[in-house]
Scaffold this motif. Structure first.
Motif, PDB file in Angstrom:
ATOM      1  N   ILE A 294       0.797  -1.169  -0.222  1.00 50.99           N
ATOM      2  CA  ILE A 294      -0.015  -0.163   0.038  1.00 50.99           C
ATOM      3  C   ILE A 294       0.867   1.252  -0.101  1.00 50.99           C
ATOM      4  O   ILE A 294       1.723   1.426   0.972  1.00 50.99           O
ATOM      5  N   VAL A 295       0.935   2.058  -1.083  1.00 53.61           N
ATOM      6  CA  VAL A 295       1.517   3.048  -1.317  1.00 53.61           C
ATOM      7  C   VAL A 295       0.831   4.350  -0.364  1.00 53.61           C
ATOM      8  O   VAL A 295      -0.397   4.466  -0.720  1.00 53.61           O
ATOM      9  N   THR A 296       1.373   5.111   0.477  1.00 57.07           N
ATOM     10  CA  THR A 296       0.601   5.781   1.554  1.00 57.07           C
ATOM     11  C   THR A 296       0.878   7.244   1.286  1.00 57.07           C
ATOM     12  O   THR A 296       1.824   7.546   0.598  1.00 57.07           O
ATOM     13  N   LYS A 297       0.061   8.297   1.816  1.00 56.28           N
ATOM     14  CA  LYS A 297       0.204   9.584   1.831  1.00 56.28           C
ATOM     15  C   LYS A 297       0.436  10.103   0.139  1.00 56.28           C
ATOM     16  O   LYS A 297       1.397  10.926   0.094  1.00 56.28           O
ATOM     17  N   CYS A 298      -0.581   9.568  -0.818  1.00 58.06           N
ATOM     18  CA  CYS A 298      -0.153  10.068  -2.194  1.00 58.06           C
ATOM     19  C   CYS A 298      -1.022  11.443  -2.093  1.00 58.06           C
ATOM     20  O   CYS A 298      -2.054  11.565  -1.603  1.00 58.06           O
ATOM     21  N   PRO A 299      -0.529  12.181  -3.297  1.00 60.32           N
ATOM     22  CA  PRO A 299      -1.432  13.170  -3.680  1.00 60.32           C
ATOM     23  C   PRO A 299      -2.834  12.906  -4.224  1.00 60.32           C
ATOM     24  O   PRO A 299      -2.812  11.667  -4.823  1.00 60.32           O
ATOM     25  N   ASP A 300      -3.838  13.455  -4.231  1.00 62.45           N
ATOM     26  CA  ASP A 300      -5.010  13.313  -4.499  1.00 62.45           C
ATOM     27  C   ASP A 300      -5.263  13.097  -5.908  1.00 62.45           C
ATOM     28  O   ASP A 300      -5.907  11.973  -6.366  1.00 62.45           O
ATOM     29  N   ASP A 301      -4.343  13.971  -6.820  1.00 62.59           N
ATOM     30  CA  ASP A 301      -4.402  13.627  -8.223  1.00 62.59           C
ATOM     31  C   ASP A 301      -3.240  12.767  -8.795  1.00 62.59           C
ATOM     32  O   ASP A 301      -2.874  13.289  -9.903  1.00 62.59           O
ATOM     33  N   LEU A 302      -3.017  11.874  -8.008  1.00 58.99           N
ATOM     34  CA  LEU A 302      -1.813  11.023  -8.571  1.00 58.99           C
ATOM     35  C   LEU A 302      -2.215  10.541  -9.981  1.00 58.99           C
ATOM     36  O   LEU A 302      -3.039   9.810  -9.955  1.00 58.99           O
ATOM     37  N   PRO A 303      -1.322  10.667 -10.957  1.00 59.44           N
ATOM     38  CA  PRO A 303      -1.899  10.344 -12.311  1.00 59.44           C
ATOM     39  C   PRO A 303      -1.753   9.034 -12.601  1.00 59.44           C
ATOM     40  O   PRO A 303      -0.728   8.242 -11.901  1.00 59.44           O
ATOM     41  N   PRO A 304      -2.428   8.093 -13.255  1.00 57.90           N
ATOM     42  CA  PRO A 304      -2.458   6.642 -13.445  1.00 57.90           C
ATOM     43  C   PRO A 304      -0.976   6.330 -14.077  1.00 57.90           C
ATOM     44  O   PRO A 304      -0.595   5.123 -13.634  1.00 57.90           O
TER      45      PRO A 304
END
Length: 363
Positions: A201-211
């Protein structure tokens, strides 16, 4: 746009890693040998009846284990699983196995377990701490025999307990595949340890992380995991500020402070949403003193106009009871509740977990 790269800083960092490499190699060898003993069965992992979910990481602190544990507890409880949480209880002033009760504080349980207890005691989620967690599971089952699922906090390297699901968390801003073993980097064991993960699980990602960026990260992660290991992406959300004590006046200006690992997201959120005069950083798991409270008050007095204080939920639990509570009450003090969320595929994650739980456990 100005170039944000600092060659001198990069050179110093790289030079430091080179100098620390012999120690890192020694540390890596020790952890690899320990893992080998478990892999070949020389060291045994004890299995227990409840379904065991371990939440941990390869790196030292700051990956969002506590909000992920809370997410799992909320969802599993809503899904009618009788759930418990077991932690080492880092930083507590007690010893041995301890089951959380209304008599406990952050000093007797540790910051995160006490935060967890306060949040979930009304939902009958048992909370226990034990340095030797292998002793904690039988204690939970003795007092809460109906327990179906036990969440192990920060237990990726704790192999004395066999787990049914091994969830590996890695921080978006510093994924494990770009890090190095201590002391050259922040990894507790080599990247090869990711092979034990049932999911990453990659955590603390930005909301708009591009696919496209997600796919790149998945490819990098799967250089170290099994090919079929699922990868999920999560972020952090903050709720509206809550007063630490009742009837606390709210002022327009804010002084933020925290004692957590990697406070950047907290500070960024506060600066974006409140008129923030200053952000003060303490060490992770900092034990606040009377002098700290006095210094915070002095910081506030330096600012024109009235200010209130903003802190984290993890820090808040150390203030609501204890010898310094009356001093804390003298400050207009607020905290920001925090929760984790999936950028997408939340239903897929939940279905995947449920499929791993035996029918006999679910009944």
């Amino acid at each position: 746009m100005a170039n944000s790269t600092h060659p001198e800083k990069t050179f110093i960092t790289q030079t430091g890693q080179v100098l620390l490499w012999p120690l890192a190699t020694l540390y890596d060898g020790i952890t690899r040998f320990r893992n080998h003993l478990y892999n070949v069965g020389y060291q045994k992992s004890l299995a227990f009846t409840p379904f065991i979910i371990s939440v941990g990481n390869l790196s030292v602190g700051g990956t969002g284990k506590t909000p992920m544990i809370e997410y799992l507890a909320s969802w599993l409880t809503e899904a009618s699983y009788r759930t418990a949480m077991l932690s080492r209880g880092y930083g507590r002033k007690t010893r041995g196995v301890r089951l959380a009760t209304s008599e406990d504080t952050a000093e007797t349980l540790g910051d995160e377990p006490y935060q967890f207890y306060l949040k979930y005691r009304q939902q009958s989620v048992a909370v226990a701490v034990a340095e030797e967690r292998v002793l904690g599971v039988p204690e939970i089952m003795h007092h809460y025999p109906e327990t179906q699922v036990i969440l192990l906090d920060d237990a990726y390297q704790h192999r004395a307990i066999a787990r049914d699901l091994n969830l590996l968390l890695t921080r978006y801003s510093r994924p494990f595949y770009q890090d190095w073993v201590l002391p050259a980097g922040r990894l507790r064991e080599s990247r090869a340890g990711a092979k034990r993960a049932d999911a990453v699980i990659v955590t603390k990602c930005p909301d708009d992380l591009p696919p496209a960026q997600q796919e790149t990260m998945i490819q990098n992660i799967r250089k170290y995991t099994n090919a079929e290991t699922p990868v999920f992406f999560t972020g952090i959300r903050y709720a509206a500020p809550q007063p630490v004590f009742p009837d606390t006046p709210k002022h327009e200006q804010t002084v933020a402070f925290s004692g957590i690992a990697h406070p950047e997201l907290f500070q960024q959120y506060v600066r974006q949403h409140f008129l923030t005069k200053e952000c003060i950083t303490f060490a992770d798991h900092h034990r606040y003193t009377e002098k700290d409270i006095k210094n915070l008050s002095e910081h506030a007095r330096k600012e024109p106009g009235q200010v209130c204080f903003m802190t984290t939920e993890k820090d808040m639990v150390k203030m609501i009871n204890g010898p310094l509570t009356e001093q804390w009450k003298a400050l207009p003090l607020f905290y920001l509740p925090m929760q984790t969320y999936f950028l997408q595929n939340e239903a897929a994650f939940q279905s995947w977990v449920v499929r791993q739980i035996p029918t006999s456990t679910q009944s």
